[in-house]
Design an enzyme around this catalytic site. Sequence first.
Site, PDB file in Angstrom:
ATOM      1  N   ASP A 144       0.962  -1.173   0.453  1.00  0.00           N
ATOM      2  CA  ASP A 144      -0.403  -0.078   0.192  1.00  0.00           C
ATOM      3  C   ASP A 144       0.600   1.033  -0.291  1.00  0.00           C
ATOM      4  O   ASP A 144       1.257   1.146   1.234  1.00  0.00           O
ATOM      5  CB  ASP A 144      -0.810  -0.012   1.243  1.00  0.00           C
ATOM      6  N   TYR A 172       3.158  10.234  -0.880  1.00  0.00           N
ATOM      7  CA  TYR A 172       4.161   9.461  -0.081  1.00  0.00           C
ATOM      8  C   TYR A 172       5.787   9.498  -0.361  1.00  0.00           C
ATOM      9  O   TYR A 172       6.421   9.396   0.350  1.00  0.00           O
ATOM     10  CB  TYR A 172       4.191   7.692   0.154  1.00  0.00           C
ATOM     11  N   SER A 204       6.387  -1.264   8.570  1.00  0.00           N
ATOM     12  CA  SER A 204       7.788  -1.132   9.196  1.00  0.00           C
ATOM     13  C   SER A 204       9.038  -0.910   8.872  1.00  0.00           C
ATOM     14  O   SER A 204       8.539  -1.397   7.524  1.00  0.00           O
ATOM     15  CB  SER A 204       7.726  -1.814  10.470  1.00  0.00           C
ATOM     16  N   HIS A 215      -7.279  10.025  -1.627  1.00  0.00           N
ATOM     17  CA  HIS A 215      -6.526   9.419  -0.492  1.00  0.00           C
ATOM     18  C   HIS A 215      -7.345  10.738   0.927  1.00  0.00           C
ATOM     19  O   HIS A 215      -7.709   9.761   2.060  1.00  0.00           O
ATOM     20  CB  HIS A 215      -5.594  10.564  -0.804  1.00  0.00           C
ATOM     21  N   LYS A 242      -3.033   5.484  -4.594  1.00  0.00           N
ATOM     22  CA  LYS A 242      -3.797   6.693  -3.936  1.00  0.00           C
ATOM     23  C   LYS A 242      -3.938   8.353  -4.219  1.00  0.00           C
ATOM     24  O   LYS A 242      -2.968   8.289  -4.231  1.00  0.00           O
ATOM     25  CB  LYS A 242      -4.240   7.001  -3.081  1.00  0.00           C
TER      26      LYS A 242
END
Length: 284
Positions: free
Chosen positions: A52, A57, A238, A115, A82
């Site tokens: 994802d 980002y 992570s 988004h 998104k």
Amino acid sequence: MPEQITLNRPEQIRLNDGSAIPQIGLGVWQVDPAITAKVVRWGIEAGYSLIDTAEGYQNEEGVGQAIRSAGVPRSELFITSKLRNGAHQRDAALRAFDETMSKLGIEQIDLFLIHWPVPSQDRYVEAWKTLVELRQSGRIKSIGVSNFNQDHLERIIGETGVTPTVNQIELHPRFQQRDKREFHDRHNIRIESWSPLGSGRLLGDPTLESIARKHGKSVAQTIVRGHLQEGLIVIPKSIHQDRIATNFDVFDFELEANDLELIRGMDSPDGRTGPNPATAAFLF
């Protein structure tokens, strides 16, 4: 040619358009673009097939690099991105989508989301119509939204007749958004949890630590397992290889009814850690 990897198969969640999405995936929010490819490859090696990302980002290129180098057929991966908040107008959305596909280096994306609704901008219906158009053209398999409240969902469904497959929202033990569950169930919109670990703030919680000790698991594994048993799609994040693998290793135990009840008791109306979708107005 990279060595072929055989993926473990988590539960598949059926979407309202007939497609299926893996119930657990790897999120890459706030992953540095310089290490995104490496992080995603670690995820794929650990068994994740759902990845994802988002235009906002700024790491779609790293995801694309991992797709090409990870040794897994494209057909076995489920890629989500998104639409950025500043591209809700149709022409801007089409350009932004083209950029996403170029950065990812794929011909078709499995799931594409709006988004944020940015209601003050009042263009999310136009953005949704554009996603419908892109799906009809075959460039997107499934379309959905992120951070939409009920009034936003009712409006796009009412004005287009098309129901999102997924709504990706902040959801973790301190902010469980149970008031949204009935509406989503009634419309067969699957909830996907972002920040399922509470942005790491829950990893020292004594209630969760007690449940984790009982099962011989980490707190993160306990939280992820709870999401799965609630029927939610979950995308823990992570940047550490061992934690990426551990977060996926949740299929050999089950939380008991009293464990789930304790977790439900942690819910708090002020547990939100991210922006409020009703007022969020930031553009990117």
